[in-house]
Design a protein around this motif. Structure first.
Motif: not given
Length: 538
Positions: A51, A124, A127-128, A131-132, A143, A160, A219, A224
């Motif tokens: 990751q 990723d 992290r995404r 962050n969101l 996701p 999104t 997201l 994902l």
């Protein structure tokens, strides 16, 4: 909805107090309950190790549910190489609930992510997701899911949604646990997975979280969370459920929805999933596999706790076999539903009538009304009546009256026709205009005449054919018929066009059956071949 306003079901598993981690808490705890996952678990852990979110912000908790392969040995070896991996072992329980609950009791991350051992995350993804969640202050981030090994699976949406609605944005359609959830939300609810359920436990858990969440985000994008449909269909979610498990899922989901909503369209849309997807399937194979006592108890619980909350629209969303089972479960005995299931294993036959009516046998035909046994969706709240008719060479125009309350509550209405003694329904199109309770439909004459084929009834001259349809009014939502009623003649207000010769095109006639239902007859005369035509002999 704030957590303190949530009404939820009592849960036998209480959440223990969390220990002090002794340092900075990770951003996310990934919880994996596993049993004999083999190499797939290794792939899942490798994807977590790769990751883009730094390893010290990820806490990986794997609970081995008494695997009989080399899962525990592999986990023990990996633990020595990966500082953020925690492993636990427990006796085999046969389901993921106990393992996920153990993972929750050990988690220290700000968020938790429930991960199946045979799936994997994109590089990723975490992290995404984190962050969101932090940027939007979301309690839950969902996701988009990609499928592997599932034929016909659609690619995930790239859209999104920052502040998603549970119903309007499709969240309620996927209550799997593969979501990022704020851990403090779970602890505030003292929530755990029900360990008395082998399947459906994720629905109850996630529905409780969704009702309590202040903000939910979706997201978008590919790569994902990647789910696998195993070639041998050995995924736990693909295994056949017992009637007892179906009962727990159905009653708990209905109780959650009723406790957290008020009467109205939104509650009905939430309950639809329970009746259409969970209960309807329970009435077939799980019901037949259960013991007589289990069947009897199941129907008693459904009638006491579930059927009183069934939206009327549900029957219109079920195929005829499922609808017949649902009605029988409401009004019949366990033996009646067993008999119906046995009848439905064979091709259904039709009895005489103005609409296609199933013949199910002397006992079931007496138990179920003629209307319940008719093919298609249930009836509209009120019966439509034909007020005026006009026929020209180009079109047939019908004016239909429906009680104003029914006309306003059924949404867009369409005209349909049924060919007697068959299963053929023809869509004749939506209403052309509506004024209060009066609806106008315009049908192309060419459209009606086109459907008169050689298989239609031949008239005496051998060159003319006709086809006769019974007209129905249908309510549809998103292309799915939810209710339908035959159109009746409005007593003396309408004179059948077939009887008075006042139509502008004798090829199309409008009349009525002996029971007063409107019938459209289309006739076509074929031109005689040249060698059949009369010749002038000089």
């Amino acid at each position: 909805m704030k957590p303190d306003s949530l009404v939820r079901l009592p849960n036998p598993q209480a959440a223990p107090e969390q220990r002090d981690s002794g340092g900075a808490a990770p951003a996310v705890s990934v919880i994996i309950a596993t049993y004999n996952a083999g190499p797939l678990l290794g792939q899942a852990l490798d994807a977590l190790a790769g990751q883009s979110l730094p390893a010290h912000l990820i806490e990986i908790i794997v609970v081995d549910d008494g695997s009989t392969d080399d899962t525990w040995r592999c986990l023990s070896e990996l633990q020595g190489m990966r500082s953020n991996l925690k492993i636990f072992q427990q006796p085999h329980t046969g389901g993921p609930s106990a393992g996920r609950n153990r993972g929750l009791s050990e988690a220290t991350g700000g968020y938790v992510f429930f991960h199946d051992a045979d799936d994997f995350l994109g590089p990723d993804a975490l992290r995404r997701l984190v962050n969101l969640a932090q940027q939007q202050d979301s309690d839950i981030v969902i996701p988009r899911v990609s499928w592997f090994g599932k034929p016909g699976a659609k690619p995930p949406s790239t859209r999104t949604v920052l502040d998603a609605d549970v119903v309007d944005n499709g969240v309620w359609g996927a209550l799997t646990p593969h979501k990022l959830v704020r851990r403090s939300l779970i602890e505030a609810l003292e929530l755990r997975f029900n360990e008395d359920m082998v399947q459906g436990e994720d629905q109850v858990f996630m529905a409780t979280c969704l009702f309590a969440a202040r903000k939910i985000s979706i997201l978008g994008g590919r790569n994902l969370y990647n789910r696998r449909l195993l070639p041998d269909n050995s995924n736990l979610s693909r295994q056949r459920q017992t009637l007892a498990n179906k009962q727990l899922t159905t009653t708990r989901m209905v109780a959650l929805v009723v406790a957290n909503t008020t009467l109205g369209e939104r509650r009905d849309r939430l309950l639809r999933r329970v009746f259409v997807r969970t209960l309807s399937s329970a009435l077939n194979r799980p019901f037949m596999a259960a013991s007589p006592e289990e069947r009897k108890d199941f129907l008693e619980v459904m009638r006491g706790e579930v059927f009183p909350h069934m939206p009327r629209s549900v029957l219109g969303e079920l195929a005829d076999p499922q609808r017949l089972r649902m009605i029988t479960a409401q009004i019949g005995k366990a033996e009646d539903l067993v008999e119906l299931n046995q009848v439905l294993r064979k091709p259904l036959s039709y009895g005489a009538g103005d609409l296609p009516t199933y013949t199910l046998g002397p006992h079931l035909d007496q138990l179920l009304s003629v209307e319940a046994r008719q093919a298609g969706a249930p009836r509209l709240p009120s019966s439509p009546t034909l007020c005026e008719v006009a026929v020209s060479r180009r079109r047939l125009t019908l004016t239909v009256r429906l009680e104003e309350t029914s006309a306003s509550s059924t949404g867009r209405l369409r005209l349909a026709a049924w060919l007697p003694d068959s299963q053929d329904f023809v869509d004749l199109g939506p209403e052309a205009s509506r004024r209060g309770s009066v609806l106008t439909f315009k049908i192309s004459a060419r459209r009606l005449l086109r459907d008169v084929s050689a298989s239609s009834e031949h008239l005496g001259d051998g060159l003319s054919t006709k086809r006769q349809w019974v007209l129905l009014l249908q309510a549809a939502t998103k292309g799915r018929m939810t209710a339908a009623s035959p159109i009746a003649v409005a007593s003396d207000a309408f004179r059948p066009a077939a009887a008075n010769g006042e139509t502008g095109d004798s090829r199309i006639q409008v009349g009525a059956t002996p029971r007063g239902l409107v019938v459209v007859t289309a006739m076509r005369t074929s031109r005689a071949p040249l060698w059949h035509r009369h010749r002038l002999v000089v």
